[in-house]
Scaffold this active site. Structure first.
Site, short mmCIF file in Angstrom:
data_model
loop_
_atom_site.label_atom_id
_atom_site.label_comp_id
_atom_site.label_asym_id
_atom_site.label_seq_id
_atom_site.Cartn_x
_atom_site.Cartn_y
_atom_site.Cartn_z
NE ARG A 47 -2.15 -15.77 19.48
CZ ARG A 47 -3.08 -16.46 20.15
NH1 ARG A 47 -4.23 -15.87 20.51
NH2 ARG A 47 -2.89 -17.72 20.49
CE1 TYR A 99 1.38 1.73 0.68
CE2 TYR A 99 0.13 0.37 2.20
CZ TYR A 99 1.26 0.59 1.43
OH TYR A 99 2.26 -0.34 1.41
CG ASP A 171 -4.29 5.31 7.16
OD1 ASP A 171 -3.51 6.04 7.83
OD2 ASP A 171 -3.89 4.33 6.52
CE LYS A 196 5.16 3.82 6.47
NZ LYS A 196 3.89 3.32 6.03
C1 LIG Z 1 -1.29 5.73 4.78
C2 LIG Z 1 -0.79 4.33 5.04
N1 LIG Z 1 -1.58 3.47 5.69
C3 LIG Z 1 -1.17 2.21 5.95
C4 LIG Z 1 0.06 1.75 5.54
C5 LIG Z 1 0.47 0.33 5.87
O1 LIG Z 1 1.39 0.38 6.91
P1 LIG Z 1 2.56 -0.70 7.15
O2 LIG Z 1 3.57 -0.55 6.08
O3 LIG Z 1 3.05 -0.33 8.50
O4 LIG Z 1 1.90 -2.03 7.10
C6 LIG Z 1 0.91 2.62 4.86
C7 LIG Z 1 2.25 2.19 4.38
O5 LIG Z 1 2.67 1.09 4.32
C8 LIG Z 1 0.48 3.94 4.60
O6 LIG Z 1 1.24 4.80 3.95
N1 LIG Z 2 6.65 -2.64 -1.51
C1 LIG Z 2 5.66 -2.42 -0.50
C2 LIG Z 2 5.19 -1.00 -0.56
C3 LIG Z 2 5.59 -0.27 0.66
S1 LIG Z 2 4.88 1.33 0.71
C4 LIG Z 2 5.32 1.88 2.32
C5 LIG Z 2 4.59 3.10 2.75
N2 LIG Z 2 3.22 2.91 3.00
C6 LIG Z 2 4.74 4.26 1.83
O1 LIG Z 2 3.74 4.76 1.32
O2 LIG Z 2 5.88 4.69 1.62
C7 LIG Z 2 4.47 -3.30 -0.73
O3 LIG Z 2 4.29 -3.81 -1.84
O4 LIG Z 2 3.70 -3.51 0.20
#
Ligand SMILES: Cc1ncc(COP(=O)(O)O)c(C=O)c1O
Ligand SMILES: N[C@@H](CCSC[C@H](N)C(=O)O)C(=O)O
Length: 382
Positions: A47, A99, A171, A196
């Site tokens: 960790r 997001y 981000d 991504k």
């Molecule tokens: C722009 C952006 N930042 C952060 C996240 C969070 O990432 P994760 O799904 O890997 O936790 C997402 C999508 O989930 C995203 O689209």
């Molecule tokens: N159901 C998920 C949403 C995932 S979104 C994943 C990614 N960031 C995108 O924009 O496609 C939740 O509720 O967390």
């Protein structure tokens, strides 16, 4: 080594110093034998540190121009660790179209520990200026943003934030360091959902964070170990392997997306197209100045909102799925899928309407993608 195309392959720790293996081994271990009591070697517990994860962490720092990198079990775990630098009474300024999961983390989880926030349209400098309070500690945003591809001026926002003794947290998931390096433009911390484009193959969930401040690196490192949501060695290896082809993939994503954005813009069935590489895009000039290409994400609205369902369901190569940034094309409806965690009235204030469709353009042959879209457009028009 200055070219990103070379850095993605040779940057950070790219070979194993013990064996010479040209792919860093997956150190699948939770702990490490110590030399003597109280004398651990470089690693003591996975960790706190793991060689495979460390190779990836060193790589993201080098790609973004940071002093240290941190790998987490998801993008949100990284965002959580960074936002855990703030305490009760601190105020954050958040872009109005972040997001949905980032919004939910602040609005439903972090507010419980006494952190406050305001959603602000950061494309208007006067709104940003007006949003600062004596207790404001940071400005947080995505550029391009998810899902509206809003482009924000990193240099200008960082300048204003600095004048208010606040940090700038960016981000960089949609652009990746291959297309945009926020630390060079004045940001203090860069965050990624490595799930991504960095991973690039829709097979891992991961988060990466880096900073160019030793002081912030110390704090984030402490929080990473204390909260403990670290990335495992297998997944660290997969992300490092994905990054090796980042340059090739981002070039292909950008080229395909540019062509598709133009096709959609010319269609009478489509009302609005949001892609930073279109000269009609509000942030086109800023994107040209701060990005090396415009990336693979775009969103749009149909003239007839009632056709959204048949449109997204009739496509063959665009898989209806959440997530983005993989080699395959994906399509989704943010209001029902990725951004459903944002209340309708908050979502609509920032322009995320029910009929918005988001596309992650993959690296398939663009003619197949175009034929697929033309077929769907024809179907809903018929
Ligand atoms: C722009 C952006 N930042 C952060 C996240 C969070 O990432 P994760 O799904 O890997 O936790 C997402 C999508 O989930 C995203 O689209
Ligand atoms: N159901 C998920 C949403 C995932 S979104 C994943 C990614 N960031 C995108 O924009 O496609 C939740 O509720 O967390």
């Amino acid at each position: 080594m200055t070219n990103l195309k070379t850095k993605v392959i040779h940057g950070g720790i790219s070979t194993d110093s013990t064996t010479g293996a040209v792919s860093v081994p997956i150190y699948q271990t939770s702990t490490y034998k110590q030399n003597a009591l109280g004398q651990p070697k470089e690693y003591e517990y996975s960790r706190s540190g793991n060689p495979t994860r460390h190779a990836l962490e060193t790589l993201i720092a080098e790609l973004e121009g940071g002093v240290k990198g941190f790998a987490f079990s998801s993008g949100l775990a990284g965002i959580h660790a960074v936002l855990s630098m703030f305490s009760a009474g601190d105020h954050l300024i958040l872009a109005d179209d972040v997001y949905g999961g980032t919004f939910r983390l602040l609005d439903k989880v972090l507010v419980r520990s006494g952190i406050t926030y305001d959603l602000v349209d950061l494309s208007v400098p006067a709104s940003l200026e007006a949003a600062f309070k004596p207790e404001t500690k940071a400005v947080y945003f995505e550029t391009p943003s998810n899902p509206l591809l809003k482009v924000l001026d990193i240099k200008e926002i960082a300048r204003i934030a600095k004048a208010h003794h606040s940090l700038t947290l960016v981000d960089n998931t949609f652009a990746t360091p291959y297309l945009q390096r926020p630390l060079e433009l004045g940001a203090d911390v860069v965050l990624h959902s490595a799930t991504k484009y960095l991973g690039g193959h829709s097979d891992v969930v991961a988060g990466l964070v880096t900073t160019n401040s030793e002081n912030l690196a110390e704090k984030i490192g402490f929080l990473q170990n204390s909260i403990g949501a670290v990335l495992g060695p297998q997944d660290s290896w997969l992300i490092q392997r994905g990054i090796k082809t980042l340059a090739l993939r981002m070039d292909a994503h950008s080229k395909n997306a540019e062509k598709i954005a133009k096709l959609l813009e010319e269609s009478e069935t489509v009302a609005n197209v949001y892609y930073p590489g279109l000269s009609s895009h509000k942030g086109y000039e800023i994107a040209q100045a701060q990005m090396d290409a415009f990336g693979g994400m775009l969103s749009f609205e149909l003239v007839d909102e009632s056709k959204v369902k048949p449109f997204v369901e009739s496509l063959h190569y665009f898989t209806l799925a959440e997530s983005l940034g993989g080699v395959e094309s994906l399509i989704e409806v943010p209001a029902i899928m990725t951004h459903a965690s944002i209340p309708k009235e908050v979502r609509e204030l920032s322009g995320i309407r029910d009929g918005l469709i988001r596309v992650s353009v993959g690296i398939e042959d663009v003619n197949d993608l175009i034929d697929d879209l033309k077929h769907a457009i024809h179907l809903i028009g018929a």
